[in-house]
Design a protein around this motif. Structure first.
Motif, mmCIF file in Angstrom:
data_model
loop_
_atom_site.group_PDB
_atom_site.id
_atom_site.type_symbol
_atom_site.label_atom_id
_atom_site.label_comp_id
_atom_site.label_asym_id
_atom_site.label_seq_id
_atom_site.Cartn_x
_atom_site.Cartn_y
_atom_site.Cartn_z
ATOM 1 N N LEU A 1 -32.706 -18.537 -20.133
ATOM 2 C CA LEU A 1 -32.462 -17.118 -20.366
ATOM 3 C C LEU A 1 -33.649 -16.526 -21.113
ATOM 4 C CD1 LEU A 1 -28.730 -16.735 -21.542
ATOM 5 C CD2 LEU A 1 -29.706 -16.172 -19.313
ATOM 6 N N VAL A 2 -34.159 -15.417 -20.614
ATOM 7 C CA VAL A 2 -35.192 -14.655 -21.319
ATOM 8 C C VAL A 2 -34.503 -13.396 -21.828
ATOM 9 C CG1 VAL A 2 -37.460 -13.593 -21.187
ATOM 10 C CG2 VAL A 2 -36.931 -15.594 -19.755
ATOM 11 N N MET A 3 -34.305 -13.316 -23.139
ATOM 12 C CA MET A 3 -33.483 -12.264 -23.736
ATOM 13 C C MET A 3 -34.309 -11.410 -24.691
ATOM 14 S SD MET A 3 -30.364 -12.648 -22.518
ATOM 15 C CE MET A 3 -29.184 -11.959 -23.695
ATOM 16 N N CYS A 4 -34.127 -10.105 -24.580
ATOM 17 C CA CYS A 4 -34.864 -9.147 -25.401
ATOM 18 C C CYS A 4 -33.939 -8.575 -26.476
ATOM 19 C CB CYS A 4 -35.421 -8.020 -24.541
ATOM 20 S SG CYS A 4 -36.501 -8.598 -23.216
ATOM 21 N N GLU A 5 -34.359 -8.707 -27.724
ATOM 22 C CA GLU A 5 -33.563 -8.239 -28.858
ATOM 23 C C GLU A 5 -34.299 -7.093 -29.557
ATOM 24 O OE1 GLU A 5 -31.391 -10.164 -32.830
ATOM 25 O OE2 GLU A 5 -33.183 -11.100 -31.974
ATOM 26 N N ARG A 6 -33.597 -6.011 -29.786
ATOM 27 C CA ARG A 6 -34.191 -4.872 -30.501
ATOM 28 C C ARG A 6 -33.150 -4.306 -31.458
ATOM 29 N NH1 ARG A 6 -35.537 0.679 -30.468
ATOM 30 N NH2 ARG A 6 -33.841 1.173 -29.020
ATOM 31 N N GLU A 7 -33.537 -4.170 -32.728
ATOM 32 C CA GLU A 7 -32.651 -3.638 -33.770
ATOM 33 C C GLU A 7 -31.317 -4.378 -33.783
ATOM 34 O OE1 GLU A 7 -32.413 0.571 -33.128
ATOM 35 O OE2 GLU A 7 -34.514 0.904 -33.704
ATOM 36 N N ALA A 8 -31.414 -5.733 -33.769
ATOM 37 C CA ALA A 8 -30.265 -6.632 -33.881
ATOM 38 C C ALA A 8 -29.298 -6.523 -32.707
ATOM 39 C CB ALA A 8 -29.520 -6.402 -35.194
ATOM 40 N N ALA A 9 -29.775 -6.031 -31.559
ATOM 41 C CA ALA A 9 -28.931 -5.933 -30.364
ATOM 42 C C ALA A 9 -29.702 -6.468 -29.162
ATOM 43 C CB ALA A 9 -28.510 -4.488 -30.121
ATOM 44 N N TRP A 10 -28.985 -7.110 -28.248
ATOM 45 C CA TRP A 10 -29.594 -7.573 -27.004
ATOM 46 C C TRP A 10 -29.662 -6.393 -26.034
ATOM 47 C CZ3 TRP A 10 -31.743 -11.980 -27.904
ATOM 48 C CH2 TRP A 10 -31.139 -12.911 -28.750
ATOM 49 N N VAL A 11 -30.872 -6.102 -25.521
ATOM 50 C CA VAL A 11 -31.054 -4.898 -24.713
ATOM 51 C C VAL A 11 -31.487 -5.184 -23.278
ATOM 52 C CG1 VAL A 11 -31.548 -3.493 -26.746
ATOM 53 C CG2 VAL A 11 -33.449 -4.565 -25.493
ATOM 54 N N ALA A 12 -31.951 -6.397 -23.000
ATOM 55 C CA ALA A 12 -32.396 -6.735 -21.646
ATOM 56 C C ALA A 12 -32.492 -8.244 -21.531
ATOM 57 C CB ALA A 12 -33.742 -6.088 -21.324
ATOM 58 N N GLY A 13 -32.465 -8.725 -20.302
ATOM 59 C CA GLY A 13 -32.595 -10.166 -20.127
ATOM 60 C C GLY A 13 -32.713 -10.561 -18.665
ATOM 61 N N ALA A 14 -33.161 -11.788 -18.462
ATOM 62 C CA ALA A 14 -33.278 -12.369 -17.128
ATOM 63 C C ALA A 14 -32.750 -13.792 -17.174
ATOM 64 C CB ALA A 14 -34.720 -12.363 -16.642
ATOM 65 N N MET A 15 -32.093 -14.185 -16.101
ATOM 66 C CA MET A 15 -31.561 -15.538 -15.965
ATOM 67 C C MET A 15 -32.353 -16.283 -14.912
ATOM 68 S SD MET A 15 -27.702 -16.587 -14.788
ATOM 69 C CE MET A 15 -27.376 -18.161 -13.972
ATOM 70 N N ASN A 16 -32.790 -17.490 -15.258
ATOM 71 C CA ASN A 16 -33.524 -18.360 -14.353
ATOM 72 C C ASN A 16 -32.816 -19.705 -14.257
ATOM 73 O OD1 ASN A 16 -36.455 -16.862 -14.283
ATOM 74 N ND2 ASN A 16 -35.578 -16.792 -16.327
ATOM 75 N N LEU A 17 -32.933 -20.356 -13.110
ATOM 76 C CA LEU A 17 -32.486 -21.737 -12.938
ATOM 77 C C LEU A 17 -33.717 -22.635 -12.887
ATOM 78 C CD1 LEU A 17 -29.476 -22.818 -12.515
ATOM 79 C CD2 LEU A 17 -29.789 -20.342 -12.397
#
Length: 389
Positions: free
Chosen positions: A267-283
């Motif tokens: 998982l590539v997860m983007c965190e901004r101001e203590a919240a998850w705002v975007a992400g990508a899932m890879n296998l």
């Protein structure tokens, strides 16, 4: 004397032991080459209700046994529509039904919702020719006995495509964009292989994306926690609603992923101001990173490129993987180092007249795909002359 092969049909994957299935689907020591055909991945789709009655994907998996031993298996579904396949036959269905035929249900040898190339005729090592032939025969026999219009095997390997053509199945090609490691030491070495203009563009996109005001996290295995799936479900719903009208995967699938698949997932997860705002899932395969889903609840310039393409390349290089497959379609990938490659599928059509028409169409389509791949490759971002800045 050849072993007698018996073909049976499973209506659920829990009707076969995981070890017997994976001996054919993932015989490699260590990480599977193809994470999508493992018993755990396909079972997660079934247990979560992402496939099954009411979804248009009804399991009809094939199992070939020789003297009681499982020697080959095939993920197979009775399809009530053509959604979630990425090898489009909607026009075939419309033409057949306008002529008075019934196109659905059909058989689909595939991994649902997954446009990733991999083996579809899964055999024990050393049983490839025998197992593949038995599965092909079983596929056609199942379709014929049930008076179905057609059977399709999508995103198979080139070797399977060649064998299927020799066995009389219709051959189809398409294209995707993949990134391939050319023995790069790191991302900068990859950039050095590009033309100056493309190199500068990517560096600018990465700077722009990384100024989104937060932090990018790369998570796999036990670093993935339920809270990440809560956030990713929101991202996935947003993307699914815009692309398909409704998401293919259920919320329960991501619970299954946490329980049984997290070692296969990046998982590539983007965190901004203590919240998850975007992400990508890879296998994660043994030599390939497969980009699957992206979503966001905030729009930030170039963040999609960073999370889905550049972070994937970075991670692949750092972890010894040689290829990144970023999913279906998308010529915008070309400028980012992902070059066109062919994809392969096989098709059996019951009606002789309709089969002849489709065969003629596929001959023309294959020539067009070959030409497009050649043209797009020539427009790729890599330096054309050794020493070019």
């Amino acid at each position: 004397m050849q072993d007698r092969i018996e073909i049976t049909v499973l209506t659920a994957l829990d009707q076969i032991e995981a070890g017997a299935w994976d001996a054919c689907a993932a015989p490699e020591a260590g990480r599977p080459r193809d994470p999508f055909t493992t018993h755990r991945f396909l079972s997660a789709l079934e247990r979560s209700g992402s496939v099954g009655e009411g979804t248009g994907w009804v399991p009809r998996h094939l199992v070939a046994r020789a003297d009681g031993e499982v020697v080959a298996v095939m993920p197979l579904y009775a399809k009530g529509h053509s959604q979630g396949e990425y090898i489009f036959d909607h026009n075939w269905a419309h033409a057949y039904e306008r002529a008075g035929g019934r196109y659905y249900p059909k058989l689909q040898g595939a991994v649902p919702f997954t446009p990733a190339t991999g083996r579809r005729f899964l055999t024990l090592p050393g049983r490839e020719a025998q197992g593949r032939a038995a599965l092909m025969q079983g596929l056609v026999q199942l379709a014929s006995e049930n008076e179905l219009s057609s059977a399709h095997v999508t995103f198979c390997t080139e070797a399977e495509w060649q064998a299927g053509g020799e066995a009389g199945l219709l051959q189809r090609t398409g294209q995707q964009f993949h990134w391939v490691d050319r023995d790069y030491a790191d991302f900068d070495a990859f950039l050095a292989d590009l033309s100056s203009r493309k190199r500068k563009t990517i560096r600018k996109e990465r700077r722009t994306a990384q100024d989104f005001g937060g932090t990018i996290h790369l998570l796999t295995g036990d670093a993935i926690r339920p809270e990440h799936w809560d956030a990713f479900w929101r991202f996935y719903q947003d993307t699914g609603a815009r692309k398909w009208g409704s998401p293919y995967l259920t919320r329960a699938f991501f619970e299954e992923a946490q329980a049984t698949l997290r070692d296969d997932i990046l998982l590539v997860m983007c965190e901004r101001e203590a919240a998850w705002v975007a992400g990508a899932m890879n296998l994660i395969g043994d030599d390939t990173l497969y980009g699957r889903y992206w979503g966001c609840i905030e729009d930030h310039p170039c963040l999609h490129f960073e999370v889905c393409y550049y972070q994937a390349i970075d991670w692949a290089l750092a972890n010894g993987l040689t290829r990144v497959e970023a999913g279906a379609q998308g010529e915008h990938k070309l400028a980012r180092g992902y070059l066109p490659v062919p994809t392969y599928s096989l098709h059996w059509i019951a009606d002789p007249g309709f089969r002849s028409a489709v065969e003629s169409y596929l001959e023309q389509e294959r020539a067009a795909v070959d030409e497009e791949i050649e043209i797009l490759t020539d427009y790729g971002p890599f330096r054309k002359v050794t020493g070019e800045d």
